[in-house]
Design an enzyme around this catalytic site. Structure first.
Site, PDB file in Angstrom:
ATOM      1  N   GLU A   1      -2.835   6.641   2.476  1.00 40.41           N
ATOM      2  CA  GLU A   1      -2.546   7.834   1.692  1.00 40.41           C
ATOM      3  C   GLU A   1      -1.152   8.398   1.900  1.00 40.41           C
ATOM      4  O   GLU A   1      -0.628   9.113   1.049  1.00 40.41           O
ATOM      5  CB  GLU A   1      -3.602   8.914   2.012  1.00 40.41           C
ATOM      6  CG  GLU A   1      -4.973   8.456   1.570  1.00 40.41           C
ATOM      7  CD  GLU A   1      -6.101   9.329   2.072  1.00 40.41           C
ATOM      8  OE1 GLU A   1      -6.604  10.139   1.302  1.00 40.41           O
ATOM      9  OE2 GLU A   1      -6.477   9.188   3.248  1.00 40.41           O
TER      10      GLU A   1
ATOM     11  N   GLN B   1       0.823  -1.206   0.000  1.00 35.92           N
ATOM     12  CA  GLN B   1       0.000   0.000   0.000  1.00 35.92           C
ATOM     13  C   GLN B   1       0.863   1.264   0.000  1.00 35.92           C
ATOM     14  O   GLN B   1       0.598   2.197  -0.763  1.00 35.92           O
ATOM     15  CB  GLN B   1      -0.938  -0.009   1.208  1.00 35.92           C
ATOM     16  CG  GLN B   1      -2.122   0.890   1.015  1.00 35.92           C
ATOM     17  CD  GLN B   1      -3.155   0.750   2.120  1.00 35.92           C
ATOM     18  OE1 GLN B   1      -2.865   0.272   3.206  1.00 35.92           O
ATOM     19  NE2 GLN B   1      -4.368   1.192   1.849  1.00 35.92           N
TER      20      GLN B   1
ATOM     21  N   LYS C   1      -2.662   3.231  12.872  1.00 35.90           N
ATOM     22  CA  LYS C   1      -2.931   4.516  12.233  1.00 35.90           C
ATOM     23  C   LYS C   1      -3.417   4.131  10.833  1.00 35.90           C
ATOM     24  O   LYS C   1      -3.917   3.039  10.632  1.00 35.90           O
ATOM     25  CB  LYS C   1      -1.666   5.368  12.178  1.00 35.90           C
ATOM     26  CG  LYS C   1      -1.184   5.783  13.579  1.00 35.90           C
ATOM     27  CD  LYS C   1       0.073   6.641  13.507  1.00 35.90           C
ATOM     28  CE  LYS C   1       0.498   7.073  14.907  1.00 35.90           C
ATOM     29  NZ  LYS C   1       1.785   7.816  14.888  1.00 35.90           N
TER      30      LYS C   1
END
Ligand code: FES
Ligand code: FES
Lengths: 695, 174
Positions: free
Chosen positions: A660, A594, A656
């Site tokens: 992005e 990611q 968390k």
């Protein structure tokens, strides 16, 4: 569970690298995306979009296509169902949703009709043949900072701040950087075009739609069509990427529902690729001025960040470019302002790392320019300005591991050997440079519900209206549920991707996993309580309010090495390294994918992506993958990403978000490396050939 | 207008024959997805710009969105569904899963078919734009990361899974 008391569980699934649970389905073609769903009796809708930028529809000659083979009919503003003007989202009512309600054209690419046919070919042939007569009015699509239409942006978040006396501190500074930075319109460009299939089952509206949150979209759709929410069900099994563009109730879904209602049979509406560019969310262009003052030893005295972005009068939106400026560095004076410029464009919306991606490009480029003028190591400049508490909020940081990211990254990258002067390194004919950027991305959770049922066979059915856009949510939530219930992952049956599964936040804001995980861990705690009920449901809405106020962010440091060919100006990224502090890592294999994917997006933003508008027609001239380049295999080196130990004390499992932050620092790190290679600053993205060696 | 002209053809897909009456405008991609039930190939652009629709036609990779279905009569079409024979994943499919060569998975069937076709092209000695030695009698170019990236650049991945896709392909090539 007390809001600040969560402790990492000792059990086994979280923290283990594990392939995706749907991996086999995705490599055998078995994974079903929205347009793959077999539906009997399906008709196909082809969207017609406006070719003019502002004006009115004078006529749509339906009779000219009505008798073409297979055509069932045409829906336009004269026969479309009336929609509720109150419908909207996070930012309030959204005129972008109110399709086919009148003859007004507010932007190029606005859907103005839907042609429905028995086959896709028949529908598209008729859509292309449909004569439309326009009354063309003058438009304004030209964005720039001092545009007379500019007004203060909504202060729903990233509102203006004034700490200390910026002008006095700048006047007292040994060195001041005062520069202007710009980013263009950018497109989310998920590989799956938006597709929806809608039909009625008795009184209930059913839809399969590519979106980022079936529950939220179902609520919006119900409002829009004035239906009670329980009469709308939306499913979405697999989604081919979203990056923000599928966060809203999309035109494909609205038009499919209109057509299913009108023709009384299932209708599928899939946007063409150019329609995805023209009619689904884009990142607005930004124009930003930053002034930073520092003492000769590099200690910041003031940051002044004044940014403008474009939007549409149809819908409120905030591109929060100045958010990082309020938290990343200590300075006695910080001032931010955000201006919104309404233009005749498609309403912009969040694209992966909204605000932070363009904002950090400006801030981290300016910090590099400051280091240059101070003749200082840019790494040292950042380390010297590490804040103890939030520089604007005064709040403590829940956990802040930026220094660890910077130091470990520098060691791994070999930063210590760098000659900080530009244009000093050559390899053959190529110029070589390196650059870095520090970043943060806010973290937290939104309210969500989840339920768990203990099945007679000893397994648990875990239900939450989450979606998996490729984030790995299925795999991550399975691990989280297993640990929370203290069983192995094989005992967990996870159900997601259906609005009937109860209220839940969408995949977005880097808060999906944290929000859903919280609801699951709450439900699991009840399940393990003394009563041992067969089914439990948890809602985290009340818990979020109990979370103490803190600065809560993920952090990263990105290091880039580029080569520049002085003959052609071609920039190649040769190395890219990111160090990340994203809380507890649920699954290192997927988390690495990611953040690396985010860095690829940042590289693409730095070098390639630019929505180009023709000022005369106001239209995008490059709405396809031939004209709008996104990074391809040959653009991308073998990127490295590592995680530093980190833990978010306020959220269950210490997570968390990682969705992005990978996008955020990369563009500045690459731009700074291009300066280091060439001596030419890059203040406007993308770093095009014509910008590289000329000023 | 006479735009409902149709043809009856036989389409061979993954070793099965389908007898179809098709609109002559129907692309191979749409025929696979709408008529033979193979939704593994994906439509990312319909214009030959993204690679999501890549399938193998007689073992060579083609963009099925740029291929009219009627022209594929008599050819052997292999889609992602046909890569794993008898339920056993091919090594390259296993490598994609193990190394996480995808995120959303939408580009994956195209990446996999393209990789299989590309490896065959390389084995047959085809050069690419980054091949240094183009001498026809020279040794086949070594398949390093740069070669793989160049040869796979017709397959876009917005999730940015490129590094692990390249790793999976290199593993298969070895
Ligand atoms: S769908 Fe065929 S190349 Fe994009
Ligand atoms: S895995 Fe999402 S586009 Fe490649």
């Amino acid at each position: 569970m007390n809001a600040e008391s969560s402790v990492p569980t000792a059990a086994g699934a979280v923290g283990v690298a594990r392939p995706r649970v749907e991996g086999r389905a995705k490599v055998t073609g078995g994974a079903r995306y929205s347009a793959d769903e077999p539906v009997p009796g399906l008709a196909f809708g082809a969207v017609v979009v406006s070719t003019i930028t502002r004006g009115r529809v004078l006529d749509i000659d339906v009779a000219a296509v009505q008798d073409m083979p297979g055509v069932l009919g045409v829906i336009d503003h004269r026969n479309a169902p009336r929609l509720n003007p109150e419908a909207g989202h996070f930012f309030g009512p959204d005129g972008g949703l109110r399709l086919l309600q009148d003859d007004v054209i507010p932007h190029a690419g606005r859907p103005i009709a839907l042609v429905v046919g028995e086959t896709p070919e028949q529908a598209y042939a008729a859509a292309q043949a449909l004569p439309v007569v326009y009354d063309v009015r003058p438009h304004d699509t030209e964005f720039f900072f001092g545009h007379p239409a500019g007004r203060p942006a909504s202060a729903l978040f990233d509102g203006p701040v004034d700490v200390g006396d910026v002008d006095a501190e700048l006047a007292a500074s040994a060195v001041v950087v005062d520069e202007r930075y710009g980013t263009p319109e950018e497109h989310c460009s998920a590989m799956e075009p938006h597709s929806a299939t809608a039909w009625w089952e008795g009184e209930r509206l059913q839809a399969v739609d590519s979106n980022q949150g079936p529950y939220q979209i179902a609520v919006t759709l119900a409002t829009l069509f004035c239906l009670p929410p329980e009469r709308v069900r939306i499913r979405v099994e697999h989604v081919g990427g979203g990056f923000g563009s599928k966060g809203m109730c999309g035109p494909q879904l609205i038009l499919a529902v209109m057509a299913a209602t009108r023709f009384g049979r299932p209708v599928r509406v899939t946007l063409t690729r150019d329609q995805v560019f023209l009619a689904t969310a884009q990142r607005p262009a930004t124009d930003q001025v930053i002034r930073i003052g520092a003492d000769a030893d590099g200690r910041l005295r003031a940051i002044d960040h004044v940014a403008a972005f474009e939007l549409s009068p149809l819908a409120e939106y905030i591109e929060g470019c100045t958010e990082l400026t309020k938290t990343l560095y200590a300075a006695p004076a910080i001032r931010t302002r955000l201006t919104a410029v309404p233009l005749d464009i498609l309403p912009p919306y969040s694209m992966r790392a909204p605000g932070a991606a363009p904002g950090s490009f400006a801030l981290e480029s300016a910090m590099d320019e400051l280091a240059e003028r101070l003749e200082m190591d840019p790494l040292e400049l950042r380390l010297r300005n590490e804040p103890v508490v939030g520089p604007v909020s005064g709040l403590p940081f829940s956990s802040r591991n930026l220094v660890a990211c910077l130091r470990q990254g520098a060691r791994r990258f070999g930063w210590a050997d760098r000659d900080h002067r530009p244009r000093m390194r050559r390899e053959g004919s190529l110029l070589v440079g390196t650059g870095l950027a520090a970043t943060s991305f806010s973290t937290g959770a939104f309210p969500s519900t989840a339920s768990i049922t203990a099945e007679p066979d000893g397994t648990f059915t875990v239900v939450v209206a989450a979606t998996d856009l490729g984030t790995g949510a299925r795999t991550a939530l399975t691990a989280i549920a297993a640990d929370a219930l203290e069983v192995g992952v094989e005992k967990i049956g996870l159900r997601i991707s259906d609005s009937d599964l109860g209220p839940a936040w969408s995949a977005g804001g880097s808060r999906g996993t944290a929000s859903w995980a919280w609801a699951i861990t709450e439900a699991a705690a009840k399940m393990r309580g003394p009563e041992r009920p067969a089914t439990v449901t948890a809602d985290t809405a009340h818990l979020l309010g109990e979370l103490p106020s803190r600065e809560r962010h993920a952090y990263s440091a990105v290091f880039a090495e580029v080569t520049v060919d002085p003959a052609t100006s071609e920039v190649r990224v040769r190395r890219l390294l990111g160090l990340f502090a994203v809380g507890r890592v649920i699954n290192p294999l997927m988390a690495r994918s990611q953040v690396i994917g985010g860095m690829v997006g940042g590289l693409s933003m730095a070098l390639h992506e630019e929505g180009v508008r023709d000022p005369v027609s106001g239209r995008h001239v490059n709405p396809d993958f031939a004209g709008y380049h996104i990074a391809a295999h040959a653009d991308v080196p073998d990127i490295e990403a590592e995680f530093v130990p980190d833990h978010e004390p306020g959220l269950p499992m210490g997570v968390k978000g990682a969705g992005e932050i990978g996008n955020v620092g990369t563009a500045a790190a690459i731009a700074n490396a291009v300066w280091h290679a060439t001596g030419v600053r890059q203040r406007q993205l993308p770093i095009r050939l014509d910008r590289v060696l000329e000023d | 207008m006479t735009n409902d002209t149709r043809s009856v053809i036989s389409l061979r897909v993954n070793d099965a024959t389908h007898r179809l009456c098709l609109d002559n405008r129907r692309t191979l991609l749409d025929a696979l997805r709408e008529d033979t039930g193979h939704t593994g190939p994906k439509k990312g652009c319909d214009h030959g710009q993204c690679g999501a629709c890549t399938v193998l036609l007689d073992g060579r990779r083609v963009l099925s969105c740029l291929t009219l279905a009627v022209t594929a009569e008599g050819a052997e079409v292999t889609t992602v569904e046909g890569l794993a024979g008898d339920g056993e994943l091919r090594p390259i499919q296993q490598a994609f899963v193990r190394l996480d060569g995808f995120q959303c998975g939408y580009c994956t069937s195209g990446q996999l078919c393209s990789a299989v076709g590309m490896l065959a092209e390389h084995a047959a000695g085809w050069p690419s734009a980054v091949t240094a030695d183009l001498c026809p009698d020279g040794p086949a170019p070594a398949l390093d990361a740069a070669e793989v990236r160049e040869r796979m650049s017709g397959n876009l991945c917005r999730c940015g899974a490129y590094p692990s896709i390249v790793r999976a392909i290199l593993e298969e090539a070895r």
